[in-house]
Design a protein around this motif. Structure first.
Motif, PDB file in Angstrom:
ATOM      1  N   GLY A  79       0.814  -1.210   0.000  1.00  0.00           N
ATOM      2  CA  GLY A  79       0.000   0.000   0.000  1.00  0.00           C
ATOM      3  C   GLY A  79       0.843   1.254   0.000  1.00  0.00           C
ATOM      4  O   GLY A  79       0.534   2.233  -0.692  1.00  0.00           O
ATOM      5  N   GLY A  80       1.945   1.262   0.770  1.00  0.00           N
ATOM      6  CA  GLY A  80       2.837   2.416   0.793  1.00  0.00           C
ATOM      7  C   GLY A  80       3.510   2.647  -0.545  1.00  0.00           C
ATOM      8  O   GLY A  80       3.602   3.779  -1.031  1.00  0.00           O
ATOM      9  N   LYS A  81       3.985   1.552  -1.167  1.00  0.00           N
ATOM     10  CA  LYS A  81       4.621   1.657  -2.480  1.00  0.00           C
ATOM     11  C   LYS A  81       3.635   2.171  -3.530  1.00  0.00           C
ATOM     12  O   LYS A  81       3.947   3.070  -4.321  1.00  0.00           O
ATOM     13  CB  LYS A  81       5.170   0.296  -2.901  1.00  0.00           C
ATOM     14  CG  LYS A  81       6.402  -0.153  -2.139  1.00  0.00           C
ATOM     15  CD  LYS A  81       7.605   0.715  -2.470  1.00  0.00           C
ATOM     16  CE  LYS A  81       8.863   0.207  -1.805  1.00  0.00           C
ATOM     17  NZ  LYS A  81      10.032   1.088  -2.081  1.00  0.00           N
ATOM     18  N   LEU A  82       2.437   1.593  -3.549  1.00  0.00           N
ATOM     19  CA  LEU A  82       1.432   1.999  -4.528  1.00  0.00           C
ATOM     20  C   LEU A  82       0.983   3.445  -4.312  1.00  0.00           C
ATOM     21  O   LEU A  82       0.692   4.168  -5.269  1.00  0.00           O
ATOM     22  CB  LEU A  82       0.222   1.065  -4.475  1.00  0.00           C
ATOM     23  CG  LEU A  82       0.430  -0.345  -5.035  1.00  0.00           C
ATOM     24  CD1 LEU A  82      -0.831  -1.192  -4.831  1.00  0.00           C
ATOM     25  CD2 LEU A  82       0.791  -0.294  -6.518  1.00  0.00           C
ATOM     26  N   THR A  83       0.917   3.861  -3.049  1.00  0.00           N
ATOM     27  CA  THR A  83       0.529   5.246  -2.754  1.00  0.00           C
ATOM     28  C   THR A  83       1.507   6.227  -3.369  1.00  0.00           C
ATOM     29  O   THR A  83       1.109   7.267  -3.918  1.00  0.00           O
ATOM     30  CB  THR A  83       0.441   5.459  -1.231  1.00  0.00           C
ATOM     31  OG1 THR A  83      -0.586   4.623  -0.693  1.00  0.00           O
ATOM     32  CG2 THR A  83       0.127   6.914  -0.894  1.00  0.00           C
ATOM     33  N   ASP A  84       2.818   5.923  -3.305  1.00  0.00           N
ATOM     34  CA  ASP A  84       3.824   6.797  -3.915  1.00  0.00           C
ATOM     35  C   ASP A  84       3.778   6.762  -5.437  1.00  0.00           C
ATOM     36  O   ASP A  84       4.205   7.698  -6.097  1.00  0.00           O
ATOM     37  CB  ASP A  84       5.230   6.400  -3.441  1.00  0.00           C
ATOM     38  CG  ASP A  84       5.503   6.829  -2.000  1.00  0.00           C
ATOM     39  OD1 ASP A  84       4.927   7.845  -1.567  1.00  0.00           O
ATOM     40  OD2 ASP A  84       6.284   6.148  -1.318  1.00  0.00           O
ATOM     41  N   VAL A  85       3.245   5.662  -6.015  1.00  0.00           N
ATOM     42  CA  VAL A  85       3.243   5.499  -7.472  1.00  0.00           C
ATOM     43  C   VAL A  85       1.938   5.972  -8.112  1.00  0.00           C
ATOM     44  O   VAL A  85       1.941   6.775  -9.053  1.00  0.00           O
ATOM     45  CB  VAL A  85       3.503   4.026  -7.858  1.00  0.00           C
ATOM     46  CG1 VAL A  85       3.366   3.824  -9.371  1.00  0.00           C
ATOM     47  CG2 VAL A  85       4.892   3.593  -7.396  1.00  0.00           C
ATOM     48  N   ILE A  86       0.780   5.490  -7.605  1.00  0.00           N
ATOM     49  CA  ILE A  86      -0.502   5.802  -8.240  1.00  0.00           C
ATOM     50  C   ILE A  86      -1.376   6.749  -7.414  1.00  0.00           C
ATOM     51  O   ILE A  86      -2.424   7.183  -7.881  1.00  0.00           O
ATOM     52  CB  ILE A  86      -1.296   4.515  -8.562  1.00  0.00           C
ATOM     53  CG1 ILE A  86      -1.703   3.787  -7.264  1.00  0.00           C
ATOM     54  CG2 ILE A  86      -0.496   3.591  -9.462  1.00  0.00           C
ATOM     55  CD1 ILE A  86      -2.595   2.581  -7.514  1.00  0.00           C
ATOM     56  N   GLY A  87      -0.979   7.039  -6.175  1.00  0.00           N
ATOM     57  CA  GLY A  87      -1.742   7.977  -5.350  1.00  0.00           C
ATOM     58  C   GLY A  87      -2.638   7.286  -4.336  1.00  0.00           C
ATOM     59  O   GLY A  87      -3.055   6.136  -4.519  1.00  0.00           O
TER      60      GLY A  87
END
Length: 411
Positions: A79-87
């Protein structure tokens, strides 16, 4: 008239002022969280469900709760990685909607390994929400309001938890454990619908957009790792209230599920009634964020010491009150510290690592607690738990000392 003025100035006015100045997006996030958490009746009763409904031993329940924690770690990291990538918006919408379906589905799993796998996958999807919502909260809050914004979200969570266990105990006794999974799944889906409706990223107002040209990785921030270890140890202590403590209520004090639900519900009610003004009061004092966290951990440690010192049933309520006030200080200020520190680099990474600290606590805390209860009894488990809280306090003092040596004060 004089009494009325005193009541207004000392109680009503400070309580009202604690809620003022927060953005409407933060209030929407709080409502979404409330709807989601109001149905989270499964978690406090999961250990009871697994032992009584599925017939697992305490040792097996400990390993299932480890799968719970591992899923949480994986989901939070992703979730942290995706938040930085797709918001954060897309991550929150996906997590809420898919976990709703999975909550309904997991009740149909039977057998040790299937339930371990199901709980792992469920938590991997559900906890993708955690770093995303923290980053969203930071974006929708003015810098000076972040601690109170976090507190409002926690208020929504705990209002949901105060309703959830109380109604959950009644649902178990009048219907079945199966009904809890249906309610939990339905509320997750409702929360996702509300998110899509009211928090369209094209319309929501960003109040604190962080742009760092040279972002620092959370994984290379030594000071933040000290904070992380302190949180893991604190989390180990805290999670016992959702696994071994309900069993203690049941097996030693012979409380029914509805009585257990009411005691757990007291936690949420006290947070709903007192956390916002309490946080506003402590923000106005000279204590630092880390010092406020320490006070909170001390109170939670004392709540377990009381369980050792007395067999009087009333001590359960006193212990819950101490734990609750400790929680009210430790969680908002630790979260606010993490959000402030996150401005140094990739926000998704920092907030994921903050959430992972508690996921690690779920991995080791529940299982270790269950194994200790099974092999050494409840009193020895409470000694261990209080000791872990003391270690947490030690790491927080190390953190405080290290922060003094940094060129920019982040405390």
């Amino acid at each position: 008239m004089v009494i009325n003025n005193v009541v207004y100035n000392k109680i009503i006015k400070p309580y009202y002022e604690a809620f003022t100045g927060l953005s409407k997006e933060v209030w929407w996030l709080a409502l979404i969280t409330l709807i989601n958490r109001a149905g989270t009746m499964v978690i406090p009763f999961l250990s009871l469900y697994l032992t009584q409904n599925e017939g697992f031993s305490l040792s097996q329940v400990g390993w299932i709760m480890t799968a719970f924690g591992l899923g949480s770690v994986v989901g939070t990291w992703v979730g942290g990685k995706l938040t930085d990538v797709i918001g954060y918006y897309k991550v929150m919408a996906f997590s809420l909607s898919v976990s709703g379906i999975m909550f309904v589905s997991v009740q149909f799993l039977h057998g040790f390994y299937l339930i371990c796998a199901g709980i792992f996958l469920l938590m991997a999807v559900a906890d993708m929400f955690r770093p995303a919502v923290f980053v969203a909260l930071s974006a929708y809050s003015k810098p000076q309001n972040k601690t109170r914004s976090v507190t409002l979200i926690r208020l929504a969570i705990n209002l949901g938890f105060s309703l959830g266990p109380a109604f959950g105990g009644l649902i178990i006794t009048s219907l079945s454990y199966s009904a809890l999974f249906w309610v939990d799944g339905t509320t997750c889906i409702l929360a996702s619908i509300l998110l899509l409706w009211v928090l369209n990223p094209k319309k929501a107002k960003i109040l604190d957009e962080v742009k760092n040209a040279n972002p620092k990785s959370a994984y290379t921030d030594t000071t933040y790792w000290i904070f992380f270890v302190g949180l893991v140890l604190f989390g180990f202590t805290f999670v016992q209230y959702f696994s071994t403590v309900p069993l203690f209520y049941k097996e030693i004090h012979h409380l029914s599920e509805s009585q257990i639900g009411l005691i757990l519900g007291l936690n949420g009610f006290l947070i709903f009634a007192f956390e916002m003004p309490l946080i506003k009061y402590f923000e106005s004092r000279s204590f630092s964020m880390v010092e406020n966290i320490v006070i909170g951990v001390v109170l939670i440690c004392l709540s377990f010491v009381l369980l050792i010192l007395s067999s009087w049933a009333g001590i359960l309520i006193i212990g819950m009150i101490l734990m609750t006030f400790g929680e009210m200080l430790a969680f908002p200020f630790s979260n606010a510290f993490a959000m402030k520190r996150a401005k140094r680099g990739n926000q998704g990474e920092y907030m994921a690592l903050y959430s992972i600290a508690f996921s690690v606590s779920h991995i080791f805390g529940h299982n270790t607690g269950m194994q200790f209860v099974d092999n050494f009894g409840f009193d020895n488990t409470w000694y261990l738990t209080a000791g872990m809280a003391a270690l947490s306090i030690l790491f927080l003092f190390i953190l405080k000392r290290r922060l003094r040596s940094e060129p920019i004060e982040t405390e």
